[in-house]
Design a protein around this motif. Structure first.
Motif, PDB file in Angstrom:
ATOM      1  N   LYS A 143      69.191 -42.888  -7.709  1.00  9.41           N
ATOM      2  CA  LYS A 143      69.830 -43.540  -8.995  1.00  9.41           C
ATOM      3  C   LYS A 143      71.443 -43.039  -8.187  1.00  9.41           C
ATOM      4  CE  LYS A 143      67.904 -44.185 -13.077  1.00  9.41           C
ATOM      5  NZ  LYS A 143      67.574 -43.165 -14.653  1.00  9.41           N
ATOM      6  N   GLY A 144      72.208 -44.245  -8.475  1.00  9.45           N
ATOM      7  CA  GLY A 144      73.887 -44.157  -7.224  1.00  9.45           C
ATOM      8  C   GLY A 144      73.704 -43.983  -5.666  1.00  9.45           C
ATOM      9  N   SER A 145      72.264 -43.993  -5.520  1.00  9.12           N
ATOM     10  CA  SER A 145      72.329 -44.416  -3.259  1.00  9.12           C
ATOM     11  C   SER A 145      72.653 -45.798  -3.427  1.00  9.12           C
ATOM     12  CB  SER A 145      71.032 -43.390  -3.261  1.00  9.12           C
ATOM     13  OG  SER A 145      70.059 -44.904  -3.883  1.00  9.12           O
ATOM     14  N   LEU A 146      73.471 -46.091  -2.218  1.00  4.78           N
ATOM     15  CA  LEU A 146      73.628 -46.932  -1.491  1.00  4.78           C
ATOM     16  C   LEU A 146      72.756 -47.287  -0.206  1.00  4.78           C
ATOM     17  CD1 LEU A 146      75.559 -49.574  -1.075  1.00  4.78           C
ATOM     18  CD2 LEU A 146      76.966 -47.808   0.167  1.00  4.78           C
ATOM     19  N   VAL A 147      71.684 -48.453  -0.146  1.00  6.88           N
ATOM     20  CA  VAL A 147      70.995 -48.141   0.772  1.00  6.88           C
ATOM     21  C   VAL A 147      71.133 -49.638   1.215  1.00  6.88           C
ATOM     22  CG1 VAL A 147      68.161 -48.833   1.348  1.00  6.88           C
ATOM     23  CG2 VAL A 147      69.071 -47.131  -0.901  1.00  6.88           C
ATOM     24  N   LEU A 148      70.380 -49.219   3.409  1.00  8.60           N
ATOM     25  CA  LEU A 148      71.492 -50.097   4.231  1.00  8.60           C
ATOM     26  C   LEU A 148      69.834 -50.692   4.519  1.00  8.60           C
ATOM     27  CD1 LEU A 148      73.064 -52.703   5.717  1.00  8.60           C
ATOM     28  CD2 LEU A 148      73.421 -50.193   6.995  1.00  8.60           C
ATOM     29  N   LYS A 171      78.274 -44.952  -7.223  1.00  5.59           N
ATOM     30  CA  LYS A 171      78.732 -43.780  -7.776  1.00  5.59           C
ATOM     31  C   LYS A 171      79.441 -43.197  -9.130  1.00  5.59           C
ATOM     32  CE  LYS A 171      77.258 -42.288  -3.586  1.00  5.59           C
ATOM     33  NZ  LYS A 171      75.247 -41.737  -3.698  1.00  5.59           N
ATOM     34  N   GLU A 172      80.138 -44.692  -8.857  1.00  3.00           N
ATOM     35  CA  GLU A 172      80.560 -44.622 -10.914  1.00  3.00           C
ATOM     36  C   GLU A 172      79.873 -44.466 -11.656  1.00  3.00           C
ATOM     37  OE1 GLU A 172      84.088 -47.188 -10.140  1.00  3.00           O
ATOM     38  OE2 GLU A 172      85.391 -45.567  -9.697  1.00  3.00           O
ATOM     39  N   THR A 173      79.169 -45.758 -11.789  1.00  2.00           N
ATOM     40  CA  THR A 173      78.013 -46.101 -12.445  1.00  2.00           C
ATOM     41  C   THR A 173      76.467 -46.113 -12.268  1.00  2.00           C
ATOM     42  OG1 THR A 173      77.318 -48.144 -11.082  1.00  2.00           O
ATOM     43  CG2 THR A 173      79.477 -48.595 -12.647  1.00  2.00           C
ATOM     44  N   ASN A 174      76.728 -44.886 -11.464  1.00  2.00           N
ATOM     45  CA  ASN A 174      75.137 -44.505 -11.386  1.00  2.00           C
ATOM     46  C   ASN A 174      74.057 -45.059 -11.203  1.00  2.00           C
ATOM     47  OD1 ASN A 174      73.335 -42.365 -10.801  1.00  2.00           O
ATOM     48  ND2 ASN A 174      72.712 -42.061 -12.728  1.00  2.00           N
ATOM     49  N   THR A 175      74.112 -46.658 -10.867  1.00  3.25           N
ATOM     50  CA  THR A 175      73.562 -47.676 -10.625  1.00  3.25           C
ATOM     51  C   THR A 175      72.541 -47.647  -8.448  1.00  3.25           C
ATOM     52  OG1 THR A 175      74.685 -48.741 -12.141  1.00  3.25           O
ATOM     53  CG2 THR A 175      73.500 -50.248 -10.201  1.00  3.25           C
ATOM     54  N   PRO A 176      71.953 -47.832  -8.250  1.00  2.00           N
ATOM     55  CA  PRO A 176      71.430 -47.871  -6.629  1.00  2.00           C
ATOM     56  C   PRO A 176      71.763 -49.212  -6.523  1.00  2.00           C
ATOM     57  CG  PRO A 176      69.853 -47.747  -7.981  1.00  2.00           C
ATOM     58  CD  PRO A 176      70.577 -47.409  -8.942  1.00  2.00           C
ATOM     59  N   VAL A 177      72.221 -48.827  -5.046  1.00  5.80           N
ATOM     60  CA  VAL A 177      72.458 -50.311  -4.599  1.00  5.80           C
ATOM     61  C   VAL A 177      72.258 -50.691  -3.117  1.00  5.80           C
ATOM     62  CG1 VAL A 177      74.489 -52.244  -3.830  1.00  5.80           C
ATOM     63  CG2 VAL A 177      74.825 -50.491  -5.794  1.00  5.80           C
TER      64      VAL A 177
END
Length: 464
Positions: free
Chosen positions: A98-103, A212-218
């Motif tokens: 959670k809160g991670s950024l995946v490319l 990171k602010e919303t703890n939402t994975p993107v």
């Protein structure tokens, strides 16, 4: 009134310069500086994108609360059978943090958008916002119907403005957000076209802050250049937490999803998929895919027990040795480094005594994959000698050893896992280095043969 500033950015690494330069001082590439217009507010620096925490004051390392385990979303929790995403969970290191950024990067048509849409369709309990800057909502629904899963937990947003995307995401509050693709998104804070170096960097940093602010994975999808690298500045790969690369030939049905960078797990994992009419299907046993079956034994073929990341699998190495039709012999390799092939041929010529310097040598790794494991050396040499002698190597034999410049057979790492994979697939023999550590398990169905030199194996295989 906003003050306009012009700057030059390197299209390869993102280096910023106030004037044009022929060579980038950062990466050394020539003619990569592109002029772009950057807008900054008057009387102050540009907008900060540092991720704010609950307490912005410095904290002692011992006072930071952490349980040692990141909170993850298991994507395969509701999947069963062919629609499962267990392989993607394994490549991510046990699920999506959670809160991670995946490319996710790859060639056009390789399956990036298909895999991204299969994630919310396979897990209906996951509230997902799918943002597309390339397709309309109708096109996405047609693809979802083809993939065989439509539910109300997946929201579709055809939008390219980053500000509108963030506003809609804050209103919907999704558990997962997917951006397809980062090169089509633009921010009004930068006065340049979408896909430029400054736009890609600005949008990526903004999405990182939102995650990171919303703890939402993107999950963001990225295009690649003709050289196979992800388009945009190199800093894009430094910003994100995980970089996944799709590999494979679009003319074939098999795809490889490889982890290049992972802050939450191993960075050498891979998953094998098969592109079907209903989407990507996981290949749980890739060894059977890379080993072709013949009705009769054919010369020039050998099986190598290789290891990619932590997954062992067996691949078929094919070689063809023929008399040179022209003055200079040809050396060609598909899926393998041709320079290492020339080194192995020199070892056969100098150390072992086989005269193949005046012959054409063609090498192919079956299945359309690329390998760089040194454990393939022995199988490559055996396939070359098999084609040269026109004597077939038994399909029940496999090889796992590196060949040194002195002609010695060197040990490779994790040989126990390679032996176990060969035993599971029904192989009768596996040739390894005599310097390998003694395996703890006593294998009953497969015979482990240790050798110290190439002539010893040649006598054992071609003179039996």
């Amino acid at each position: 009134m906003a003050k306009v500033k012009k700057a030059f950015f390197c299209s390869n690494c993102g280096y910023e310069s106030p004037k044009w330069l022929g060579q980038c001082p950062s990466c050394g590439q020539w003619n990569t500086m592109v002029e772009e217009v950057v807008s900054r507010s008057e009387g102050g620096p540009s907008k900060s994108y540092a991720a704010p925490g609950i307490n912005a004051k410095p904290q002692k390392l011992s006072e930071i609360e952490a349980d040692g385990n990141e909170e993850r979303i298991i994507l395969s929790s509701s999947g069963d059978g062919s629609g499962s995403l267990s392989e993607l969970d394994r490549v991510l290191g046990g699920g999506m943090v959670k809160g991670s950024l995946v490319l996710i990067g790859g060639e056009p048509g390789i399956g990036k958008s298909t895999l991204s849409l299969q994630i919310p369709l396979s897990n209906q309990s996951l509230k997902t916002l799918y943002v597309s800057g390339e397709e309309s909502a109708r096109q996405i629904k047609m693809r979802a119907e083809r993939l065989g899963g439509i539910h109300d937990g997946c929201y579709i947003l055809p939008e390219t403005s980053l500000d509108n995307i963030i506003d809609q995401a804050k209103a919907i509050k999704p558990e997962l957000m997917i951006i397809d693709s980062i090169q089509t998104i633009f921010s009004t804070a930068v006065e340049s076209s979408a896909g430029s170096v400054s736009q890609v960097k600005e949008c990526a940093v903004s999405l990182l802050r939102f995650a990171k602010e919303t703890n939402t994975p993107v999950i963001i999808i990225g295009h690649i250049t003709k050289d196979g690298t992800i388009a945009g500045p190199k800093v894009l790969e430094h910003i994100v937490d995980v970089v996944l690369q799709f590999e494979g030939d679009t003319r074939h049905s098999f795809r490889i999803l490889r982890s290049i960078k992972n802050r939450f797990g191993a960075s050498a994992e891979l998953a094998v998929y098969e592109m079907t009419g209903t989407g990507l299907r996981e290949v749980l046993n890739p060894s059977e895919m890379f080993i072709s079956t013949h009705e009769e034994s054919l010369s020039g073929s050998a099986v190598a027990a290789t290891l990619d990341g932590t997954r062992p699998f067996l691949i078929e190495v094919q070689a063809l040795v023929s008399t040179a039709a022209y003055g200079t012999p040809q050396r060609s390799a598909t899926g393998f480094d041709v320079r290492r092939l020339n080194m192995l041929l020199a070892v056969l010529e100098k150390r072992v005594g086989f005269k193949i310097g005046a012959k054409d040598v063609f090498l192919n790794i079956a299945g359309g994959i690329k390998v760089a494991d040194p454990a393939c050396d022995l199988a490559i040499i055996m396939s070359i000698l098999s084609s040269n002698f026109d004597v077939a190597v038994s399909q029940k034999y496999t090889f796992a050893a590196e060949v040194g410049l002195s002609g010695e057979i060197r040990p490779v790492s994790q040989v126990e896992r390679r032996i176990a994979e060969a035993e599971k697939l029904g192989f009768e023999r596996i040739y390894i280095s005599s310097y390998s550590q003694k395996e703890e398990k006593q294998h009953r169905k497969i015979k482990v043969i240790r050798a110290a030199s190439i002539p010893q194996i040649v006598r054992d295989i071609f003179q039996e």
